[in-house]
Design a protein around this motif. Structure first.
Motif, mmCIF file in Angstrom:
data_model
loop_
_atom_site.group_PDB
_atom_site.id
_atom_site.type_symbol
_atom_site.label_atom_id
_atom_site.label_comp_id
_atom_site.label_asym_id
_atom_site.label_seq_id
_atom_site.Cartn_x
_atom_site.Cartn_y
_atom_site.Cartn_z
ATOM 1 N N LYS A 140 2.022 3.298 -1.130
ATOM 2 C CA LYS A 140 2.181 3.751 -2.524
ATOM 3 C C LYS A 140 0.855 3.788 -3.259
ATOM 4 C CE LYS A 140 6.858 2.045 -2.902
ATOM 5 N NZ LYS A 140 7.809 1.197 -3.574
ATOM 6 N N LEU A 141 0.837 4.650 -4.273
ATOM 7 C CA LEU A 141 -0.306 4.752 -5.169
ATOM 8 C C LEU A 141 -0.027 3.847 -6.368
ATOM 9 C CD1 LEU A 141 -2.941 6.437 -5.701
ATOM 10 C CD2 LEU A 141 -1.519 7.928 -7.092
ATOM 11 N N LYS B 149 6.376 -2.211 -12.192
ATOM 12 C CA LYS B 149 6.094 -0.786 -12.384
ATOM 13 C C LYS B 149 4.675 -0.423 -11.966
ATOM 14 C CE LYS B 149 9.966 0.142 -14.727
ATOM 15 N NZ LYS B 149 10.169 0.098 -16.164
ATOM 16 N N THR B 150 4.047 -1.294 -11.184
ATOM 17 C CA THR B 150 2.640 -1.028 -10.840
ATOM 18 C C THR B 150 2.498 0.194 -9.947
ATOM 19 O OG1 THR B 150 2.501 -3.420 -10.677
ATOM 20 C CG2 THR B 150 0.539 -2.178 -10.100
ATOM 21 N N CYS B 151 3.366 0.303 -8.939
ATOM 22 C CA CYS B 151 3.219 1.371 -7.962
ATOM 23 C C CYS B 151 4.340 2.375 -8.144
ATOM 24 C CB CYS B 151 3.281 0.799 -6.547
ATOM 25 S SG CYS B 151 2.060 -0.497 -6.303
ATOM 26 N N GLN B 152 4.035 3.483 -8.815
ATOM 27 C CA GLN B 152 5.109 4.422 -9.149
ATOM 28 C C GLN B 152 5.115 5.673 -8.284
ATOM 29 O OE1 GLN B 152 5.384 5.162 -13.360
ATOM 30 N NE2 GLN B 152 5.277 3.002 -13.872
ATOM 31 N N PHE B 153 4.095 5.846 -7.422
ATOM 32 C CA PHE B 153 4.043 7.078 -6.626
ATOM 33 C C PHE B 153 4.049 6.747 -5.150
ATOM 34 C CE2 PHE B 153 3.390 9.662 -10.245
ATOM 35 C CZ PHE B 153 2.665 8.868 -11.128
ATOM 36 N N LYS B 154 4.987 7.355 -4.415
ATOM 37 C CA LYS B 154 5.056 7.110 -2.978
ATOM 38 C C LYS B 154 4.161 8.107 -2.271
ATOM 39 C CE LYS B 154 8.481 8.079 -0.086
ATOM 40 N NZ LYS B 154 9.786 8.059 0.584
#
Lengths: 530, 208
Positions: B80-81, B104-109
């Motif tokens: 994740k980003l 909610k730190t890593c919201q983009f896979k």
């Protein structure tokens, strides 16, 4: 409408949400019907409608009603269109919580000034052009959202779109030229409530549009910009409809608007003086800031709150947020009705208590909303909060017409401006800084609502009393005539300028509640409840 | 047993029960995860990547210096980003919370792959819906119940070193700008047109 003609900007007649009792129609002996007029609805001697037929589009009266409230609705839609899309916009423009809060404040601040100017515009150009000018000139500001690329631009555009909320004034003004004053209360209250619903409808419409546009292949950061074209088109469409289908007066002629039967000119400076030196004006300015004001603030923050706190999808958060604003359909008229109902038994004291109860309950439910940890509880608290706040708005305008007769227009205008000011203030204090979370902000706003509603206990009418104090026992001061005539000085009284106020005083005896039987009533007075 | 000991035993078992129940219900705390994965990527410290254009290559695998069998439970890896602390300031919707369900730190896979003993790589083009900000990359290892059991990241524990920036797309298009100007002009011109036409008509009828 026969009455005092004032210098441009001061009349704002019709700005009040309520003027007389809550009625759908006025029966013939009370206001005689003009039988020579050929309109679909029965009209009075000025050709104003005596009947409010909700589902008719008959020209000109009901058509005006629908054009007017839909224009106001459209402006609410565009002013709050950004709110449900904030989760997307904040990523596109790299906004901080401060930026989002400031934009919310900006969106409600513009109309403080535009509402005051709108009165003058309606006096000069008529309500039809007042409405059209505003709605067409704010359409470019809505389209401008496609250019926005940073926080500054976003705040500026939301500020400019916010000017369009002044359609409230043109809406009420226009209605007052078309409907008899005995039913104008219900007509204006309905129009105001249904217009306010736009703030709820937009929370439903915008995420839906965004979803549809995304499905056609747009990236999120472009899709929300395209979605903004729809409110823009609504502005243009309503502007054209009002231009082509609307007319200023039942008879269609604008210039006669400025000529009336036997009228006298009132000085703006005097009208303003009596408005601002009446302490009740300022209490209601504060109060409306915590009923209408918190409603506007909540319109701006609630969708984002549900999205973040409960991890909902954008359109789910939008649907929930929409129920808040849509409650206006019934809650605001209900508030006005409840005010009238309690007035029948307890007079003005009943109205004051009704207002205090609704607004305080709204505050309590707002505290609960911020503290609710589960979704169903939060939704329930939000709905109860919305009913409390919106009924309080309706109840406020059940009292405003009685504060002053001479300065009614300005007081209504100031109260309306107070609503927007309260909204800006609550957003600035509770929803802009990172010191507290949005949940804490909501609870604190609820506490502030409860505190700022307490001043209603101080509103005292010598002739009717206040929440805790009965009416004055003084023989002179305890009459309605004394209260309303005190707004005129001796010179003016000698000229007979205060006659309309005396007439109003007579009609306002209903605010004594059940004691009306004991009040000296001249035999030829018109009954106040139809 | 005396009442006091009895009470403490009950309390202790309840606490244990709730912790285990919490795990059963998927409440995983980030602080309970072990950092067993090695994650590296092809960006340089402080590099600015353009969304929708630039690519980075991410490599992940088990830290070879660890004992054998550490990875027995790992079934899937999700890369994740994640936002760095500087992009989280004044933005509560990106907050880091220990409870991974609420984090909610890593919201983009970036990618999801079945776990493999050997190092895996993936070339990722930065998506067009990634906002501007400063990021790092983290990989979570999941067990067969789809619960996080371990992680690895490109930065240190304080998330201050080896970060990169993303420059988002503006979302603006020339076609949108032009359409916007056209509709605005239409609104203003039609208003003026109607107004002037009506004034003229009123003047003419007055003259008659």
């Amino acid at each position: 409408m026969a009455g005092i003609e004032q210098s441009p900007g001061s009349s704002m007649h019709g700005v009040t949400g309520r003027e007389q009792s809550f009625a759908f129609s006025v029966a013939s002996p009370i206001v005689p019907t003009d039988t020579t007029a050929k309109f679909s609805l029965p009209v009075d001697s000025e050709h104003k409608a005596k009947v409010f037929k909700l589902f008719s589009f008959a020209n000109p009266h009901m058509r005006t009603f629908h054009l007017s409230w839909i224009s106001f609705f459209t402006c609410f839609v565009s002013t709050f269109a950004a709110a449900p899309l904030v989760p997307i916009i904040r990523d596109n423009l790299n906004l901080t919580k401060q930026d989002i809060g400031n934009a919310g404040v900006a969106s409600v601040s513009g109309s403080i000034f535009s509402r005051l100017v709108m009165g003058a515009v309606c006096d000069l150009l008529g309500p039809r052009y007042g409405c059209v000018f505003l709605i067409m000139l704010t359409a470019p500001t809505v389209f401008c959202m496609s250019f926005v690329s940073n926080a500054g631009g976003y705040i500026a555009v939301r500020f400019m779109i916010g000017f369009s909320l002044a359609t409230f004034v043109s809406c009420q003004y226009w209605m007052s030229t078309m409907f008899n004053s005995k039913i104008i209360g219900l007509v204006n209250g309905t129009a105001a409530g249904w217009g306010n619903m736009g703030g709820g409808a937009t929370q439903l419409i915008m995420p839906l549009l965004y979803d549809v546009i995304r499905r056609t292949g747009s990236t999120p950061f472009t899709a929300w910009r395209i979605a903004f074209f729809i409110p823009g088109w609504l502005h243009v469409i309503m502007g054209i409809l009002v231009l082509t289908l609307g007319q200023d007066l039942p008879d269609g002629n604008l210039s006669t608007l400025q000529k009336k039967g036997d009228v006298s000119k009132d000085k703006f400076s005097k009208v303003l003086w009596y408005a601002i030196t009446n302490y009740r004006t300022w209490i209601f300015v504060l109060l409306y800031g915590y009923s209408m004001g918190v409603e506007l603030s909540t319109d701006n923050v609630i969708a984002e709150y549900f999205y973040d706190r409960f991890d909902l999808k954008l359109h789910t958060a939008g649907i929930i947020a929409a129920t808040f604003g849509m409650a206006n359909l019934l809650a605001r008229p209900f508030g006005g009705y409840a005010s009238d109902f309690t007035a029948r038994y307890f007079g003005m004291r009943g109205r004051l208590w009704t207002l205090w109860i609704f607004q305080t309950l709204g505050g309590v439910f707002c505290i609960w909303l911020g503290r609710a940890n589960s979704l169903p509880v939060a939704i329930l608290a939000m709905i109860l909060f919305s009913v409390g706040a919106q009924a309080a708005c309706g109840a406020t305008f059940g009292i405003i017409p009685f504060i002053s007769r001479r300065s009614l227009g300005i007081i209504s205008g100031l109260t309306g401006a107070g609503g927007n000011f309260g909204s800006g203030l609550t957003q600035l204090v509770f929803f802009t800084s990172s010191t507290f979370s949005t949940a804490a902000g909501l609870s604190l706003m609820g506490v502030m609502i409860v505190c700022c509603t307490l001043p209603v206990t101080l509103v005292h009418f010598p002739q009717w009393g206040s929440m805790f104090v009965p009416p004055s026992k003084d023989m002179v001061k305890s009459t309605e005539e004394f209260y309303y005539a005190s707004e005129w000085n001796e010179v003016e009284k000698q000229k007979g300028l205060h006659q309309p106020s005396l007439k109003f005083a007579e009609n306002s005896r209903s605010e004594r509640g059940k004691r009306i039987a004991s009040a000296p009533t001249p035999s030829d007075s018109t009954p106040t409840h139809v | 047993m005396e009442p006091k000991r009895y009470g403490i035993t009950i309390l202790g078992s309840l606490l244990l029960f709730f912790c285990m129940a919490a795990t059963c219900y998927g409440i995983v705390l980030f602080s309970s995860l072990s950092r067993t994965l090695e994650v590296t990527a092809s960006f340089k410290q402080g590099q600015v990547l353009k969304a929708g254009v630039d690519k980075i290559t991410v490599t992940w695998g088990l830290n070879q210096s660890l004992a054998a069998g550490t990875d027995s439970a790992y079934k899937t890896i999700k890369v994740k980003l994640c936002y760095s602390p500087v992009s989280q300031v004044d933005r509560a919707w990106r907050k880091t919370v220990d409870n991974l369900a609420k984090d909610k730190t890593c919201q983009f896979k970036i990618v999801s792959r079945p776990y493999d003993k050997w190092n895996q790589t993936f070339e990722w083009k930065v998506e067009r819906d990634v906002p501007s900000g400063t990021y790092f990359i983290r990989a979570y290892a999941y067990n067969s119940d789809d619960i996080e059991v371990a992680y690895g990241q490109t930065t240190d524990a304080k998330k201050t070193t080896n970060l990169f920036d993303v420059q988002a797309i503006t979302g603006r298009h020339a076609s949108l700008d032009i359409a916007s100007v056209c509709f605005s002009a239409f609104a203003v011109l039609s208003l003026l047109g109607f107004f002037i036409a009506e004034k003229r008509r009123a003047k003419l009828s007055e003259q008659k």
